[in-house]
Design a protein around this motif. Structure first.
Motif, PDB file in Angstrom:
ATOM      1  N   PHE A 126      -1.522  -5.448  -1.483  1.00  0.00           N
ATOM      2  CA  PHE A 126      -2.052  -5.946  -2.762  1.00  0.00           C
ATOM      3  C   PHE A 126      -2.988  -4.918  -3.383  1.00  0.00           C
ATOM      4  N   GLY A 127      -2.799  -4.645  -4.676  1.00  0.00           N
ATOM      5  CA  GLY A 127      -3.644  -3.666  -5.346  1.00  0.00           C
ATOM      6  C   GLY A 127      -4.072  -4.110  -6.729  1.00  0.00           C
ATOM      7  N   ALA A 128      -5.096  -3.429  -7.238  1.00  0.00           N
ATOM      8  CA  ALA A 128      -5.618  -3.762  -8.561  1.00  0.00           C
ATOM      9  C   ALA A 128      -4.735  -3.214  -9.679  1.00  0.00           C
ATOM     10  N   SER A 129      -3.949  -2.186  -9.378  1.00  0.00           N
ATOM     11  CA  SER A 129      -3.101  -1.607 -10.423  1.00  0.00           C
ATOM     12  C   SER A 129      -2.003  -0.758  -9.797  1.00  0.00           C
ATOM     13  N   ALA A 130      -1.093  -0.314 -10.646  1.00  0.00           N
ATOM     14  CA  ALA A 130      -0.072   0.631 -10.191  1.00  0.00           C
ATOM     15  C   ALA A 130      -0.740   1.947  -9.847  1.00  0.00           C
ATOM     16  N   GLY A 131      -0.180   2.654  -8.863  1.00  0.00           N
ATOM     17  CA  GLY A 131      -0.675   3.985  -8.535  1.00  0.00           C
ATOM     18  C   GLY A 131      -1.727   4.055  -7.455  1.00  0.00           C
ATOM     19  N   VAL A 132      -2.159   2.896  -6.921  1.00  0.00           N
ATOM     20  CA  VAL A 132      -3.210   2.939  -5.896  1.00  0.00           C
ATOM     21  C   VAL A 132      -2.654   3.269  -4.510  1.00  0.00           C
ATOM     22  N   GLY A 133      -1.327   3.201  -4.344  1.00  0.00           N
ATOM     23  CA  GLY A 133      -0.729   3.603  -3.069  1.00  0.00           C
ATOM     24  C   GLY A 133      -0.233   2.462  -2.204  1.00  0.00           C
ATOM     25  N   LYS A 134       0.150   1.347  -2.821  1.00  0.00           N
ATOM     26  CA  LYS A 134       0.625   0.174  -2.052  1.00  0.00           C
ATOM     27  C   LYS A 134       1.921   0.489  -1.304  1.00  0.00           C
ATOM     28  N   THR A 135       2.890   1.063  -2.010  1.00  0.00           N
ATOM     29  CA  THR A 135       4.180   1.373  -1.388  1.00  0.00           C
ATOM     30  C   THR A 135       4.003   2.417  -0.293  1.00  0.00           C
ATOM     31  N   TYR A 136       3.168   3.397  -0.551  1.00  0.00           N
ATOM     32  CA  TYR A 136       2.884   4.441   0.436  1.00  0.00           C
ATOM     33  C   TYR A 136       2.290   3.821   1.700  1.00  0.00           C
ATOM     34  N   ALA A 137       1.300   2.941   1.524  1.00  0.00           N
ATOM     35  CA  ALA A 137       0.655   2.283   2.674  1.00  0.00           C
ATOM     36  C   ALA A 137       1.656   1.422   3.444  1.00  0.00           C
ATOM     37  N   MET A 138       2.523   0.725   2.715  1.00  0.00           N
ATOM     38  CA  MET A 138       3.531  -0.124   3.348  1.00  0.00           C
ATOM     39  C   MET A 138       4.501   0.719   4.184  1.00  0.00           C
ATOM     40  N   LEU A 139       4.965   1.829   3.625  1.00  0.00           N
ATOM     41  CA  LEU A 139       5.903   2.692   4.346  1.00  0.00           C
ATOM     42  C   LEU A 139       5.245   3.355   5.553  1.00  0.00           C
ATOM     43  N   LEU A 140       4.003   3.753   5.404  1.00  0.00           N
ATOM     44  CA  LEU A 140       3.277   4.368   6.518  1.00  0.00           C
ATOM     45  C   LEU A 140       3.173   3.397   7.692  1.00  0.00           C
ATOM     46  N   ALA A 141       2.821   2.142   7.382  1.00  0.00           N
ATOM     47  CA  ALA A 141       2.711   1.115   8.427  1.00  0.00           C
ATOM     48  C   ALA A 141       4.076   0.796   9.031  1.00  0.00           C
ATOM     49  N   ALA A 142       5.120   0.791   8.199  1.00  0.00           N
ATOM     50  CA  ALA A 142       6.473   0.494   8.684  1.00  0.00           C
ATOM     51  C   ALA A 142       6.957   1.589   9.631  1.00  0.00           C
ATOM     52  N   ARG A 143       6.626   2.840   9.326  1.00  0.00           N
ATOM     53  CA  ARG A 143       7.038   3.949  10.193  1.00  0.00           C
ATOM     54  C   ARG A 143       6.393   3.819  11.577  1.00  0.00           C
ATOM     55  N   GLN A 144       5.159   3.360  11.613  1.00  0.00           N
ATOM     56  CA  GLN A 144       4.479   3.176  12.900  1.00  0.00           C
ATOM     57  C   GLN A 144       5.194   2.109  13.734  1.00  0.00           C
ATOM     58  N   LEU A 145       5.619   1.031  13.076  1.00  0.00           N
ATOM     59  CA  LEU A 145       6.358  -0.020  13.788  1.00  0.00           C
ATOM     60  C   LEU A 145       7.722   0.493  14.239  1.00  0.00           C
TER      61      LEU A 145
END
Length: 201
Positions: free
Chosen positions: A35-54
């Motif tokens: 969840f983010g306040a706006s586009a561009g804060v890095g939500k998709t990046y954070a999601m993919l980073l966490a998914a790669r760890q799993l």
């Protein structure tokens, strides 16, 4: 002793309903929202980073749909992750590519990434909104990770519009957010956000 004794036994119908609800909840997939306040804060990046760890822990993680918006750093994180083919839908004079709900249900991964929860699907999809696709996945016992900006929350859209003068049509009902199992806040300072946007991120 006059009258009937108080019957303190539980109502069997209520007990059965409660058991059914608990079983349904246990079978339902888990929903995590980045969840983010706006586009561009890095939500998709954070999601993919966490998914790669799993994925490194050998969990069955699949990318249902991720929007990189041309960001190289985000696209690099997709490497090595299984990506489901998108559904091609002819629309007027072009072909739109959407999340393939039927393909995801057939694949049945342990966890699927479905970016941009508030997205409006193209005509011809099973549901009008992507969040409805996500509900179907959850009901089938598939865990879902997704992304959402604050202005797309139904109860907050007018408040955000009053501050930013940006009005959105694509919203997600509060009831779905309320039933999420985890919300991860992805945030940046205004200066950092402006710098990221200037860099095309």
């Amino acid at each position: 002793m006059n009258g009937k004794p108080n019957d303190t036994r539980p109502d069997p119908d209520r007990l059965l309903d409660r058991i059914k609800q608990e079983e349904a909840h246990a079978r339902r997939g888990k929903l995590k929202i980045f969840f983010g306040a706006s586009a561009g804060v890095g939500k998709t990046y954070a999601m993919l980073l966490a998914a790669r760890q799993l994925r490194e822990q050998e969990l069955d993680v699949v990318v249902g749909l991720v929007e990189t918006h041309g960001r190289k750093e985000t696209a690099l994180l997709l490497e090595g992750l299984e990506q489901l083919p998108l559904k091609e839908i002819p629309y007027r004079d072009r072909v739109l590519r959407e999340f393939d709900l039927d393909g995801a249900l057939a694949r049945r991964p342990a966890l699927i990434l479905v970016d941009e929860l508030a997205h409006e699907n193209a005509p011809g999809c099973r549901h009008a909104r992507r969040w409805q696709d996500v509900v179907d996945l959850l009901e089938e016992g598939i865990d879902v990770w997704t992304t959402l900006n604050v202005q797309h929350v139904e109860s907050l859209k007018d408040l955000v519009a009053g501050i930013t003068s940006i009005h959105v049509r694509e919203t997600v009902p509060d009831s779905l957010i309320d039933r999420s199992d985890e919300i991860e806040l992805v945030d940046l300072s205004p200066d950092d956000l402006l710098a990221r946007l200037a860099e095309g991120k």
